[in-house]
Design a protein around this motif. Sequence first.
Motif, PDB file in Angstrom:
ATOM      1  N   VAL A 118       1.202   6.387   9.039  1.00 19.08           N
ATOM      2  CA  VAL A 118       1.044   4.974   9.326  1.00 19.08           C
ATOM      3  C   VAL A 118       2.079   4.548  10.365  1.00 19.08           C
ATOM      4  CG1 VAL A 118       2.542   4.267   7.413  1.00 19.08           C
ATOM      5  CG2 VAL A 118       0.866   2.660   8.314  1.00 19.08           C
ATOM      6  N   GLN A 119       1.669   3.710  11.278  1.00 25.18           N
ATOM      7  CA  GLN A 119       2.577   3.181  12.292  1.00 25.18           C
ATOM      8  C   GLN A 119       2.832   1.707  12.007  1.00 25.18           C
ATOM      9  OE1 GLN A 119       0.516   4.238  15.967  1.00 25.18           O
ATOM     10  NE2 GLN A 119       1.951   5.935  16.244  1.00 25.18           N
ATOM     11  N   LEU A 120       4.089   1.317  12.165  1.00 24.90           N
ATOM     12  CA  LEU A 120       4.504  -0.040  11.819  1.00 24.90           C
ATOM     13  C   LEU A 120       5.102  -0.740  13.023  1.00 24.90           C
ATOM     14  CD1 LEU A 120       6.358   0.911   8.509  1.00 24.90           C
ATOM     15  CD2 LEU A 120       3.993   0.136   8.741  1.00 24.90           C
ATOM     16  N   GLN A 121       4.846  -2.034  13.126  1.00 27.55           N
ATOM     17  CA  GLN A 121       5.403  -2.836  14.206  1.00 27.55           C
ATOM     18  C   GLN A 121       5.845  -4.172  13.656  1.00 27.55           C
ATOM     19  OE1 GLN A 121       6.005  -2.123  17.677  1.00 27.55           O
ATOM     20  NE2 GLN A 121       7.204  -3.965  17.235  1.00 27.55           N
ATOM     21  N   ALA A 122       7.149  -4.405  13.688  1.00 23.41           N
ATOM     22  CA  ALA A 122       7.689  -5.676  13.224  1.00 23.41           C
ATOM     23  C   ALA A 122       7.752  -6.676  14.372  1.00 23.41           C
ATOM     24  CB  ALA A 122       9.086  -5.462  12.647  1.00 23.41           C
ATOM     25  N   SER A 123       7.567  -7.939  14.035  1.00 26.74           N
ATOM     26  CA  SER A 123       7.650  -9.003  15.036  1.00 26.74           C
ATOM     27  C   SER A 123       8.063 -10.304  14.354  1.00 26.74           C
ATOM     28  CB  SER A 123       6.299  -9.182  15.742  1.00 26.74           C
ATOM     29  OG  SER A 123       5.305  -9.563  14.806  1.00 26.74           O
ATOM     30  N   GLY A 124       8.361 -11.300  15.177  1.00 32.85           N
ATOM     31  CA  GLY A 124       8.684 -12.613  14.640  1.00 32.85           C
ATOM     32  C   GLY A 124      10.147 -12.985  14.681  1.00 32.85           C
ATOM     33  N   TYR A 134       0.335   1.719   0.220  1.00 28.99           N
ATOM     34  CA  TYR A 134       1.751   1.952   0.479  1.00 28.99           C
ATOM     35  C   TYR A 134       2.624   0.861  -0.125  1.00 28.99           C
ATOM     36  CZ  TYR A 134       0.750   5.622   3.893  1.00 28.99           C
ATOM     37  OH  TYR A 134       0.339   6.776   4.507  1.00 28.99           O
ATOM     38  N   THR A 135       3.729   1.276  -0.683  1.00 26.89           N
ATOM     39  CA  THR A 135       4.804   0.344  -1.004  1.00 26.89           C
ATOM     40  C   THR A 135       5.537   0.033   0.300  1.00 26.89           C
ATOM     41  OG1 THR A 135       5.120   1.125  -3.268  1.00 26.89           O
ATOM     42  CG2 THR A 135       7.008   0.080  -2.209  1.00 26.89           C
ATOM     43  N   TYR A 189      15.910  -6.476  11.926  1.00 23.00           N
ATOM     44  CA  TYR A 189      15.113  -6.300  10.717  1.00 23.00           C
ATOM     45  C   TYR A 189      14.045  -5.237  10.956  1.00 23.00           C
ATOM     46  CZ  TYR A 189      17.298 -10.272   8.474  1.00 23.00           C
ATOM     47  OH  TYR A 189      18.205 -11.116   7.878  1.00 23.00           O
ATOM     48  N   TYR A 190      13.944  -4.314  10.009  1.00 27.64           N
ATOM     49  CA  TYR A 190      13.003  -3.216  10.084  1.00 27.64           C
ATOM     50  C   TYR A 190      12.031  -3.262   8.920  1.00 27.64           C
ATOM     51  CZ  TYR A 190      16.509  -1.154  13.212  1.00 27.64           C
ATOM     52  OH  TYR A 190      17.400  -0.927  14.231  1.00 27.64           O
ATOM     53  N   CYS A 191      10.772  -2.921   9.193  1.00 26.11           N
ATOM     54  CA  CYS A 191       9.841  -2.747   8.092  1.00 26.11           C
ATOM     55  C   CYS A 191       9.618  -1.264   7.864  1.00 26.11           C
ATOM     56  CB  CYS A 191       8.528  -3.481   8.341  1.00 26.11           C
ATOM     57  SG  CYS A 191       7.613  -2.996   9.811  1.00 26.11           S
ATOM     58  N   SER A 192       9.274  -0.931   6.635  1.00 24.85           N
ATOM     59  CA  SER A 192       9.157   0.468   6.243  1.00 24.85           C
ATOM     60  C   SER A 192       8.046   0.625   5.216  1.00 24.85           C
ATOM     61  CB  SER A 192      10.490   0.951   5.658  1.00 24.85           C
ATOM     62  OG  SER A 192      10.842   0.146   4.548  1.00 24.85           O
ATOM     63  N   ALA A 193       7.618   1.873   5.034  1.00 26.61           N
ATOM     64  CA  ALA A 193       6.535   2.154   4.100  1.00 26.61           C
ATOM     65  C   ALA A 193       6.786   3.481   3.400  1.00 26.61           C
ATOM     66  CB  ALA A 193       5.200   2.206   4.839  1.00 26.61           C
ATOM     67  N   ARG A 194       6.362   3.521   2.139  1.00 24.38           N
ATOM     68  CA  ARG A 194       6.421   4.775   1.404  1.00 24.38           C
ATOM     69  C   ARG A 194       5.081   4.983   0.709  1.00 24.38           C
ATOM     70  NH1 ARG A 194      10.019   3.994  -4.022  1.00 24.38           N
ATOM     71  NH2 ARG A 194       9.870   6.258  -3.908  1.00 24.38           N
ATOM     72  N   ARG A 195       4.609   6.252   0.787  1.00 24.84           N
ATOM     73  CA  ARG A 195       3.270   6.540   0.293  1.00 24.84           C
ATOM     74  C   ARG A 195       3.219   6.543  -1.221  1.00 24.84           C
ATOM     75  NH1 ARG A 195      -0.956   6.661  -1.364  1.00 24.84           N
ATOM     76  NH2 ARG A 195      -2.782   7.925  -0.801  1.00 24.84           N
ATOM     77  N   TYR A 226       8.199   5.975   6.493  1.00 22.45           N
ATOM     78  CA  TYR A 226       7.778   5.444   7.783  1.00 22.45           C
ATOM     79  C   TYR A 226       8.574   4.197   8.127  1.00 22.45           C
ATOM     80  CZ  TYR A 226       3.838   8.435   6.648  1.00 22.45           C
ATOM     81  OH  TYR A 226       3.062   9.508   6.299  1.00 22.45           O
ATOM     82  N   TRP A 227       8.927   4.103   9.405  1.00 24.76           N
ATOM     83  CA  TRP A 227       9.725   2.980   9.887  1.00 24.76           C
ATOM     84  C   TRP A 227       9.163   2.456  11.196  1.00 24.76           C
ATOM     85  CZ3 TRP A 227      13.953   1.027   7.282  1.00 24.76           C
ATOM     86  CH2 TRP A 227      14.378   1.772   6.165  1.00 24.76           C
ATOM     87  N   GLY A 228       9.224   1.151  11.342  1.00 27.10           N
ATOM     88  CA  GLY A 228       8.836   0.546  12.609  1.00 27.10           C
ATOM     89  C   GLY A 228      10.055   0.225  13.441  1.00 27.10           C
TER      90      GLY A 228
END
Length: 123
Positions: A1-7, A31-32, A93-99, A112-114
């Motif tokens: 998964v690919q992540l993109q943080a914004s805002g 994903y969590t 600030y980073y967003c992340s995911a774990r399967r 995974y990290w954006g």
Amino acid sequence: VQLQASGGGLVQAGGSLRLSCAASGRTFSSYTMGWFRQAPVKEREDVAAIAWSGDSTYYADSVKGRFTISRDNAKNTMYLQMNSLKPEDTAVYYCSARRYGSVSQRPGTYEYWGRGTLVTVSS
């Protein structure tokens, strides 16, 4: 998964921002997800996390009562509503995911990290 943080952006103390994390892939809903932040010359620290279903959340003590994490699985997007911002919230600030696994405040448990988005809070 690919992540993109914004805002991210510049806001005065007491103000609000809403961060978004857009994810690619069809399995986002399984994903969590988590938000972390890193201020200059500091280690990355946990902010909040949310289970795949949204029914379990975690908040660091430093943001509890001010930040709200949420997700919209239909839009493959996670959010972080930040209210009553303080200068000490200034960070990337980073967003992340774990399967697999439940919400976690440990960055090493996320696969995974954006790229981050910069939040600057002026006093």
